[in-house]
Design a protein around this motif. Structure first.
Motif, PDB file in Angstrom:
ATOM      1  N   ASP A   1       0.874  -1.085  -0.033  1.00 39.09           N
ATOM      2  CA  ASP A   1       0.137   0.039  -0.057  1.00 39.09           C
ATOM      3  C   ASP A   1       0.841   1.134   0.047  1.00 39.09           C
ATOM      4  O   ASP A   1       1.368   1.605   0.944  1.00 39.09           O
TER       5      ASP A   1
ATOM      6  N   ALA B   1       0.020   4.350   2.603  1.00 37.32           N
ATOM      7  CA  ALA B   1       0.266   4.357   4.207  1.00 37.32           C
ATOM      8  C   ALA B   1       0.798   5.663   4.574  1.00 37.32           C
ATOM      9  O   ALA B   1       0.544   6.082   5.749  1.00 37.32           O
ATOM     10  N   PRO B   2       2.119   6.064   4.198  1.00 41.06           N
ATOM     11  CA  PRO B   2       2.789   7.130   4.734  1.00 41.06           C
ATOM     12  C   PRO B   2       1.902   8.431   4.793  1.00 41.06           C
ATOM     13  O   PRO B   2       1.902   9.122   5.709  1.00 41.06           O
ATOM     14  N   GLU B   3       1.054   8.516   3.722  1.00 37.28           N
ATOM     15  CA  GLU B   3       0.340   9.854   3.757  1.00 37.28           C
ATOM     16  C   GLU B   3      -0.751   9.888   4.781  1.00 37.28           C
ATOM     17  O   GLU B   3      -1.194  10.698   5.484  1.00 37.28           O
ATOM     18  N   ARG B   4      -1.521   8.726   4.816  1.00 40.15           N
ATOM     19  CA  ARG B   4      -2.552   8.507   5.991  1.00 40.15           C
ATOM     20  C   ARG B   4      -1.957   8.536   7.281  1.00 40.15           C
ATOM     21  O   ARG B   4      -2.381   9.073   8.207  1.00 40.15           O
ATOM     22  N   THR B   5      -0.778   8.003   7.391  1.00 35.11           N
ATOM     23  CA  THR B   5      -0.157   7.980   8.733  1.00 35.11           C
ATOM     24  C   THR B   5       0.220   9.651   9.145  1.00 35.11           C
ATOM     25  O   THR B   5       0.090   9.969  10.295  1.00 35.11           O
ATOM     26  N   ARG B   6       0.802  10.360   8.146  1.00 33.42           N
ATOM     27  CA  ARG B   6       0.963  11.740   8.496  1.00 33.42           C
ATOM     28  C   ARG B   6      -0.236  12.503   8.593  1.00 33.42           C
ATOM     29  O   ARG B   6      -0.419  13.283   9.598  1.00 33.42           O
TER      30      ARG B   6
ATOM     31  N   LEU C   1      -2.996  11.324   9.859  1.00 39.38           N
ATOM     32  CA  LEU C   1      -3.526  10.949  11.308  1.00 39.38           C
ATOM     33  C   LEU C   1      -2.757  11.652  12.336  1.00 39.38           C
ATOM     34  O   LEU C   1      -3.096  12.183  13.281  1.00 39.38           O
ATOM     35  N   LEU C   2      -1.421  11.785  12.002  1.00 38.16           N
ATOM     36  CA  LEU C   2      -0.411  12.422  12.904  1.00 38.16           C
ATOM     37  C   LEU C   2      -0.976  13.860  13.164  1.00 38.16           C
ATOM     38  O   LEU C   2      -0.915  14.462  14.014  1.00 38.16           O
TER      39      LEU C   2
END
Length: 101
Positions: free
Chosen positions: A13, A16-21, A23-24
């Motif tokens: 995926d 994932a890094p964009e969603r993690t950023r 969310l953060l």
């Protein structure tokens, strides 16, 4: 997609890094708003919650007070009012003044 030796497909995926950023960023914004409201308005009281804990505690100690429907119906725990009553009783050893409560 890659396939592992066990025949399980592994999906990579890339989002994932964009969603993690994202969310953060939301978590940091929420924390800033919460801490900011605490610093700007330190005396915000939640009258209902204060009443629901202090009034039963006072009633345990004195026998006088309002019995709210939550306690009459048994949907609220007596644990926190019991702890507060214990603290009030310790305070009453120092002084009989009602201001101790």
């Amino acid at each position: 997609m890659n396939e592992s030796p066990e025949g399980v497909q592994i999906v990579e995926d890339g989002g994932a890094p964009e969603r993690t950023r994202a969310l953060l960023a939301v978590m940091v914004l929420a924390a800033v708003l919460r801490i900011g409201s605490y610093l700007l308005f330190p005396n915000i009281h939640y009258a209902d919650e204060i009443f629901q804990h202090l009034e039963p505690a006072y009633r345990l100690g004195t026998g006088e007070g309002v019995i709210t429907w939550e306690f009459r119906e048994g949907i609220r725990s007596w644990w926190l009012p019991g702890v507060i009553d214990f603290i009030m009783r310790i305070g009453s050893l120092a002084s009989e003044s009602p201001s101790v409560y």
